[in-house]
Design a protein around this motif. Structure first.
Motif, short mmCIF file in Angstrom:
data_model
loop_
_atom_site.label_atom_id
_atom_site.label_comp_id
_atom_site.label_asym_id
_atom_site.label_seq_id
_atom_site.Cartn_x
_atom_site.Cartn_y
_atom_site.Cartn_z
N GLN A 156 0.56 -1.47 0.02
CA GLN A 156 -0.04 -0.23 0.39
C GLN A 156 0.64 1.30 -0.01
OE1 GLN A 156 -2.66 -0.68 2.85
NE2 GLN A 156 -3.39 -2.05 2.31
N GLN A 170 -6.60 2.18 4.15
CA GLN A 170 -7.63 1.04 3.93
C GLN A 170 -8.66 1.23 5.07
OE1 GLN A 170 -5.06 -2.71 4.70
NE2 GLN A 170 -4.05 -1.86 7.00
N SER A 172 -9.47 -0.80 7.36
CA SER A 172 -9.33 -1.85 8.38
C SER A 172 -8.89 -0.91 9.66
CB SER A 172 -7.71 -2.50 8.01
OG SER A 172 -8.64 -3.35 6.06
N ARG A 196 -4.33 6.41 -1.49
CA ARG A 196 -3.24 5.66 -1.39
C ARG A 196 -2.54 6.82 -2.97
NH1 ARG A 196 -4.45 -0.89 -1.90
NH2 ARG A 196 -5.85 -0.85 0.26
N GLN A 209 -13.86 2.67 0.76
CA GLN A 209 -13.63 1.08 0.96
C GLN A 209 -15.21 0.33 1.88
OE1 GLN A 209 -10.13 -0.42 2.39
NE2 GLN A 209 -9.24 -0.78 0.33
N GLU A 211 -15.18 -1.85 5.18
CA GLU A 211 -14.65 -3.49 5.85
C GLU A 211 -15.99 -4.05 6.47
OE1 GLU A 211 -11.72 -2.56 5.44
OE2 GLU A 211 -10.61 -4.67 7.30
N PHE A 249 -2.88 -11.71 3.56
CA PHE A 249 -3.52 -10.50 4.74
C PHE A 249 -2.59 -10.60 5.70
CE2 PHE A 249 -6.55 -10.70 1.48
CZ PHE A 249 -6.10 -9.54 1.01
N PHE A 251 -3.38 -9.33 8.15
CA PHE A 251 -4.26 -9.10 9.47
C PHE A 251 -5.84 -10.45 9.26
CE2 PHE A 251 -5.80 -7.17 5.69
CZ PHE A 251 -5.16 -6.06 5.73
N THR A 252 -5.13 -11.26 8.66
CA THR A 252 -6.08 -12.58 8.63
C THR A 252 -5.28 -13.64 8.18
OG1 THR A 252 -6.69 -11.75 6.59
CG2 THR A 252 -8.65 -11.56 7.70
N GLY A 283 -11.19 -8.91 -0.71
CA GLY A 283 -10.48 -10.06 -0.30
C GLY A 283 -10.88 -9.82 1.89
N GLY A 284 -10.72 -10.95 2.43
CA GLY A 284 -11.25 -11.85 3.37
C GLY A 284 -9.99 -12.57 3.79
N GLY A 285 -11.31 -12.79 5.05
CA GLY A 285 -10.29 -13.94 5.89
C GLY A 285 -10.71 -14.10 7.18
N ALA A 306 -13.38 -11.27 8.66
CA ALA A 306 -12.23 -9.46 8.10
C ALA A 306 -13.22 -9.46 6.54
CB ALA A 306 -11.83 -9.08 9.22
N PHE A 307 -13.58 -8.93 5.95
CA PHE A 307 -13.63 -8.54 4.85
C PHE A 307 -13.03 -6.85 4.11
CE2 PHE A 307 -17.78 -8.69 5.72
CZ PHE A 307 -18.88 -7.70 5.19
N GLY A 308 -12.47 -6.93 2.90
CA GLY A 308 -12.61 -5.50 2.72
C GLY A 308 -12.92 -5.97 1.07
N1 DAH Z 1 -7.91 -3.66 3.49
C1 DAH Z 1 -7.29 -4.94 2.72
C2 DAH Z 1 -7.12 -3.79 1.49
O1 DAH Z 1 -7.14 -3.24 1.45
C3 DAH Z 1 -8.19 -5.21 2.41
C4 DAH Z 1 -9.05 -6.40 3.60
C5 DAH Z 1 -8.03 -7.42 3.21
C6 DAH Z 1 -9.29 -6.52 4.66
C7 DAH Z 1 -8.80 -8.66 4.11
C8 DAH Z 1 -9.41 -7.42 5.14
C9 DAH Z 1 -9.20 -8.77 4.97
O2 DAH Z 1 -10.67 -7.06 6.24
O3 DAH Z 1 -9.64 -9.42 5.62
O4 DAH Z 1 -6.34 -4.22 0.46
#
Ligand code: DAH
Length: 340
Positions: A156, A170, A172, A196, A209, A211, A249, A251-252, A283-285, A306-308
């Protein structure tokens, strides 16, 4: 005395007939009927009249005063009515004239998609939270398990304000802020602008985004896929479904890249899905244990997903927009197409 009264009455009648405004009327009252006016003056002159004639003279003056007062009131009514009529005429509105057209506005496609996403997840019980756009390094990176000098920071291109303050890259950090403020069960959406240093046909230095974060007991990756399946069905149609691909990622863990079956060709292969039948949407996890620990949540008791979601990306896919710039140029020819 009689003569004096007659001449005063004649004078007053003339003045009253000439009065044509509140101002002249009030001048008349001042001159004739007020405490120091001419009628009061006559009363004072009674002293000069012989005592035996005084009662008769007084009576005539009183009659004169009563008549002038009545005439004055009638004149006031006439003048008020005339002034009202004049004002009504001046303010008259011709209701037969055609109305001025005010063109209806419409929601921006980014707002439309943002609202659609919120609607879907609100239906599953999610709350909406918004965090700050100017963030600190701690929330944007460190507590999301991206320590200083971690290579994942290169993913990023960050706008730094000082060494520790930055424009969030993000949404997040909204996860951290939520978990600081609230303990499980948590089900939250964090929409917002992110920044960014990146710009081309599909990237803009500012974009949006959404979240998503769920933390509770026994939350697994299956919950993520189930939720996202309902999400893509709502956004892209009944037959849409998802596929998870392994990703990374910080964080996941595990992390996934989520694809939706191509809603253009139904999966057979077309230019939109680059003949793969699948389109990457988010994306997520499963929330990394370290992130839960960083927020004082026991990872042995609770787990999270979580996902974004990139809102521009979804809008571009959904509406067939091939250049992200169109979403920010505010060209009405483009925006009018989204009027519902
Ligand atoms: N924050 C990530 C990005 O900007 C996207 C993302 C991915 C958010 C996975 C999430 C996650 O919460 O679990 O690329």
């Amino acid at each position: 005395m009689q003569e004096l009264i007659d001449s005063l009455a004649a004078q007053a009648a003339e003045a009253l007939a000439a009065a044509d405004s509140r101002a002249t009327l009030s001048a008349f009252w001042q001159e004739y009927l007020s405490k120091n006016g001419k009628v009061a003056g006559l009363m004072k002159q009674l002293r000069t009249v012989a005592p035996e004639e005084r009662p008769a003279a007084g009576k005539i003056i009183n009659e004169c005063k009563a008549k002038l007062t009545a005439d004055y009131e009638a004149a006031a009514e006439r003048i008020n009515a005339a002034e009202l009529a004049a004002r009504n005429a001046a303010e008259a509105v011709d209701i037969t004239l055609p109305a001025k057209r005010r063109p209806m506005g419409a929601l921006h496609p980014i707002t439309l998609v943002k609202n659609q996403i919120i609607d879907v997840f609100a239906g599953m019980g999610f709350e909406v939270y918004e965090g700050p756009e100017i963030e600190d390094d701690d929330h944007n990176f460190t507590r999301l398990n991206v320590p200083k000098n971690h290579p994942a920071r290169d993913m990023q291109d960050t706008f730094y304000i000082t060494e520790d303050i930055l424009l969030r890259t993000q949404t997040s950090p909204g996860q951290i802020r939520t978990m600081d403020a609230k303990k499980p069960p948590i089900k939250v959406l964090v929409p917002g602008r992110v920044f960014r240093s990146d710009s081309d046909a599909t990237h803009s230095p500012m974009f949006h985004q959404m979240e998503g974060l769920v933390v509770d007991r026994h939350i697994t990756l299956c919950d993520l896929q189930g939720m996202l399946d309902s999400f893509v069905r709502e956004l892209f149609g009944e037959t849409a479904h998802t596929r998870l691909r392994p990703s990374y990622f910080p964080f996941t863990e595990p992390s996934v890249e989520v694809d939706v079956s191509c809603f253009e060709c139904g999966g057979k292969g077309c230019p939109l899905c680059k003949h793969t039948g699948w389109i990457e949407v988010l994306g997520g996890g499963v929330v990394n244990r370290k992130v839960l620990e960083n927020c004082g949540i026991d990872p042995d008791e609770y787990s999270g997903i979580a996902f974004g979601i990139g809102i521009e990306r979804i809008a571009m896919l959904k509406y067939g927009v091939n250049n992200i710039g169109l979403l920010f140029e505010n060209d009405l020819r483009f925006l009018k197409q989204f009027r519902e």
